[in-house]
Write a protein that holds these residues in place. Structure first.
Motif, PDB file in Angstrom:
ATOM      1  N   UNK A   1       0.827  -1.203   0.000  1.00  0.00           N
ATOM      2  CA  UNK A   1       0.000   0.000   0.000  1.00  0.00           C
ATOM      3  C   UNK A   1       0.862   1.255   0.000  1.00  0.00           C
ATOM      4  N   UNK A   2       2.019   1.199   0.696  1.00  0.00           N
ATOM      5  CA  UNK A   2       2.888   2.367   0.748  1.00  0.00           C
ATOM      6  C   UNK A   2       3.405   2.736  -0.638  1.00  0.00           C
ATOM      7  N   UNK A   3       3.718   1.697  -1.445  1.00  0.00           N
ATOM      8  CA  UNK A   3       4.209   1.949  -2.798  1.00  0.00           C
ATOM      9  C   UNK A   3       3.090   2.468  -3.693  1.00  0.00           C
ATOM     10  N   UNK A   4       1.862   1.953  -3.500  1.00  0.00           N
ATOM     11  CA  UNK A   4       0.726   2.399  -4.309  1.00  0.00           C
ATOM     12  C   UNK A   4       0.433   3.868  -4.040  1.00  0.00           C
ATOM     13  N   UNK A   5       0.525   4.270  -2.782  1.00  0.00           N
ATOM     14  CA  UNK A   5       0.209   5.651  -2.422  1.00  0.00           C
ATOM     15  C   UNK A   5       1.219   6.649  -2.974  1.00  0.00           C
ATOM     16  N   UNK A   6       2.360   6.137  -3.466  1.00  0.00           N
ATOM     17  CA  UNK A   6       3.336   7.033  -4.083  1.00  0.00           C
ATOM     18  C   UNK A   6       2.956   7.395  -5.513  1.00  0.00           C
ATOM     19  N   UNK A   7       2.019   6.621  -6.097  1.00  0.00           N
ATOM     20  CA  UNK A   7       1.556   6.943  -7.440  1.00  0.00           C
ATOM     21  C   UNK A   7       0.712   8.208  -7.401  1.00  0.00           C
ATOM     22  N   UNK A   8       0.786   9.056  -8.427  1.00  0.00           N
ATOM     23  CA  UNK A   8       0.061  10.342  -8.415  1.00  0.00           C
ATOM     24  C   UNK A   8      -1.449  10.159  -8.412  1.00  0.00           C
ATOM     25  N   UNK A   9      -2.147  11.081  -7.769  1.00  0.00           N
ATOM     26  CA  UNK A   9      -3.613  11.063  -7.720  1.00  0.00           C
ATOM     27  C   UNK A   9      -4.127  12.490  -7.831  1.00  0.00           C
ATOM     28  N   UNK A  10      -5.416  12.637  -8.171  1.00  0.00           N
ATOM     29  CA  UNK A  10      -6.019  13.963  -8.276  1.00  0.00           C
ATOM     30  C   UNK A  10      -7.518  13.826  -8.050  1.00  0.00           C
ATOM     31  N   UNK A  11      -8.174  14.945  -7.819  1.00  0.00           N
ATOM     32  CA  UNK A  11      -9.624  14.963  -7.595  1.00  0.00           C
ATOM     33  C   UNK A  11     -10.333  15.298  -8.892  1.00  0.00           C
ATOM     34  N   UNK A  12     -11.316  14.481  -9.241  1.00  0.00           N
ATOM     35  CA  UNK A  12     -12.020  14.652 -10.498  1.00  0.00           C
ATOM     36  C   UNK A  12     -12.979  15.840 -10.426  1.00  0.00           C
ATOM     37  N   UNK A  13     -12.974  16.693 -11.468  1.00  0.00           N
ATOM     38  CA  UNK A  13     -13.875  17.825 -11.606  1.00  0.00           C
ATOM     39  C   UNK A  13     -14.398  17.835 -13.031  1.00  0.00           C
ATOM     40  N   UNK A  14     -15.700  17.639 -13.200  1.00  0.00           N
ATOM     41  CA  UNK A  14     -16.281  17.607 -14.538  1.00  0.00           C
ATOM     42  C   UNK A  14     -16.301  18.979 -15.184  1.00  0.00           C
ATOM     43  N   UNK A  15     -16.512  20.023 -14.371  1.00  0.00           N
ATOM     44  CA  UNK A  15     -16.562  21.369 -14.929  1.00  0.00           C
ATOM     45  C   UNK A  15     -15.178  21.892 -15.280  1.00  0.00           C
TER      46      UNK A  15
ATOM     47  N   UNK B   1     -17.926   2.347 -13.361  1.00  0.00           N
ATOM     48  CA  UNK B   1     -18.765   3.464 -12.935  1.00  0.00           C
ATOM     49  C   UNK B   1     -18.166   4.775 -13.462  1.00  0.00           C
ATOM     50  N   UNK B   2     -19.054   5.696 -13.844  1.00  0.00           N
ATOM     51  CA  UNK B   2     -18.571   6.994 -14.307  1.00  0.00           C
ATOM     52  C   UNK B   2     -17.959   7.768 -13.150  1.00  0.00           C
ATOM     53  N   UNK B   3     -16.967   8.597 -13.490  1.00  0.00           N
ATOM     54  CA  UNK B   3     -16.353   9.433 -12.474  1.00  0.00           C
ATOM     55  C   UNK B   3     -17.336  10.520 -12.051  1.00  0.00           C
ATOM     56  N   UNK B   4     -17.311  10.835 -10.745  1.00  0.00           N
ATOM     57  CA  UNK B   4     -18.160  11.900 -10.210  1.00  0.00           C
ATOM     58  C   UNK B   4     -17.281  12.973  -9.588  1.00  0.00           C
ATOM     59  N   UNK B   5     -17.826  14.166  -9.571  1.00  0.00           N
ATOM     60  CA  UNK B   5     -17.067  15.277  -8.998  1.00  0.00           C
ATOM     61  C   UNK B   5     -16.672  14.962  -7.569  1.00  0.00           C
ATOM     62  N   UNK B   6     -15.428  15.271  -7.226  1.00  0.00           N
ATOM     63  CA  UNK B   6     -14.937  15.082  -5.878  1.00  0.00           C
ATOM     64  C   UNK B   6     -14.294  13.730  -5.626  1.00  0.00           C
TER      65      UNK B   6
END
Length: 295
Positions: free
Chosen positions: A216-230, A246-251
Motif C-alpha cells: 500500500x505504501x508503494x501504491x500511495x506514491x503513485x500520483x492522484x487527483x480529484x475529479x472535476x467535470x466542470x 462506474x462513471x467518475x463523479x465530482x470530488x
C-alpha cells in the motif's frame, strides 16, 4: 593467357558448389568432379564417370587439357601424343564432343592418341548427365561425361598447360564432407536457438520473481487527483473507471498509473495490492525497474 577476366568469386563458388554438390550426391552418388584452374579463373563441374573406363582413385588425377582434333573423336586424332606419352611429363587429357559415334569409340580413339583421360561433353542442353556404357576390354584410361555448358567452358579456357585440369574421385567422400559440414551447421543453429530460449526463459523467471502485488505504501506514491467535470484535469484519459465500470463523479479521487491510465483510487489500490502489478487496461507492468524508479 586471357587477361582481365575473372571467374566467380570464391564465396559464390563455395555456396553454389556446396549446394549443387549436396543435391547431386543424393541422386548421382557415383559422380565425380572436373576442375579447371588458372591464375585468373577457377571452375569446378560435376561429371559422370564412364562405366567401362578406369575409375579415378581417391587422390584424383591432374594434367594438361587438349581439344580433340576432330572434336567428336570419331576417327583417329590428329593431335596424337603417343610419341611423347611416356616421356615422364604431365598427364594429358582430351576434350571431346558427344555425337556421331559411340562413347566407347571416342574413348578408344583418345587412348590410341596417347591421352590418359577423355572428357566428353554433351552437345545438347540437358539437366542430367549420362552414365556412359561400353565394352571395358582393353580400356586403361579414365573417361568422364560433363554437361554442354561445362564442355564449352573447358573448351574456351583450356590452354594445354601442366596440371590445369584435374579429375576428382567419386563424390562419396566429398558428399560425406558436405554432410559433416551441414551437420555441424545444424548443431550451431540448435545451440543458437537453445541460447535464445534459455535467455528468454531466464527473462520469464526474472519476471516471475517480481512481486505479484504491491504494498500500500508503494501504491500511495503513485500520483492522484480529484475529479472535476466542470474543470477537466488534463491527467485523466477517460470518464469511466475501467475496474468498476462506474462513471467518475465530482470530488472522487482518481489515481494515475505510469502508463497514464487513471482509475478510482479505491479500485486501483485494491487491484494493485491484491490482484497484480500491471495496469488493468494495457497490462503495462508497473513493477519494472524503469517504473519503480519513477515511483
Amino acid at each position: 593467357m586471357r587477361h582481365g577476366y575473372y571467374g566467380p568469386t570464391s564465396a559464390e563458388n563455395t555456396c553454389y558448389f556446396s549446394y549443387s554438390l549436396f543435391l547431386f550426391s543424393l541422386f548421382c552418388p557415383s559422380a565425380a568432379l572436373v576442375h579447371l584452374h588458372s591464375t585468373n579463373f577457377s571452375y569446378t563441374f560435376l561429371d559422370a564417370p564412364a562405366r567401362f573406363a578406369v575409375p579415378v582413385d581417391g587422390l584424383g588425377i591432374c594434367g594438361s587439357l587438349h581439344v580433340a582434333e576432330p572434336l567428336d573423336a570419331c576417327s583417329t586424332l590428329k593431335n596424337n601424343l603417343t610419341v611423347i606419352a611416356d616421356s615422364g611429363e604431365d598427364s594429358r587429357f582430351v576434350l571431346i564432343s558427344r555425337g556421331f559415334c559411340t562413347f566407347e569409340e571416342k574413348v578408344r580413339n583418345a587412348q590410341s592418341g596417347g591421352f590418359e583421360a577423355a572428357i566428353i561433353y554433351d552437345d545438347q542442353d540437358k539437366s542430367s548427365l549420362y552414365s556412359m556404357v561400353g565394352n571395358s576390354t582393353g580400356i586403361h584410361i579414365h573417361a568422364v561425361f560433363v554437361s554442354k555448358m561445362a564442355g564449352e567452358t573447358l573448351k574456351m579456357f583450356t590452354r594445354g598447360e601442366e596440371k590445369e585440369c584435374c579429375i576428382g574421385s567419386s563424390l562419396d567422400e566429398a558428399a560425406g564432407t558436405v554432410l559433416v559440414i551441414s551437420f555441424l551447421s545444424l548443431i550451431v543453429i540448435i545451440i543458437v536457438l537453445a541460447a535464445f530460449m534459455f535467455a528468454r526463459n531466464c527473462q520469464r523467471l526474472r519476471l516471475h520473481n517480481w512481486p505479484t502485488s504491491m504494498k500500500q505504501e508503494a501504491v500511495e506514491l503513485l500520483p492522484s487527483f480529484t475529479f472535476r467535470s466542470l474543470y477537466p484535469n488534463g491527467k485523466h484519459t477517460a470518464e469511466t473507471c475501467a475496474i468498476c465500470l462506474e462513471d467518475y463523479r465530482d470530488g472522487e479521487s482518481l489515481r494515475v498509473l505510469p502508463c497514464l491510465h487513471d482509475f478510482h483510487s479505491v479500485c486501483v489500490d485494491s487491484w494493485l495490492t491484491k490482484w497484480g502489478t500491471c495496469c488493468p487496461v494495457c497490462k503495462h507492468e508497473i513493477m519494472r525497474p524503469s517504473n519503480i524508479s519513477k515511483v
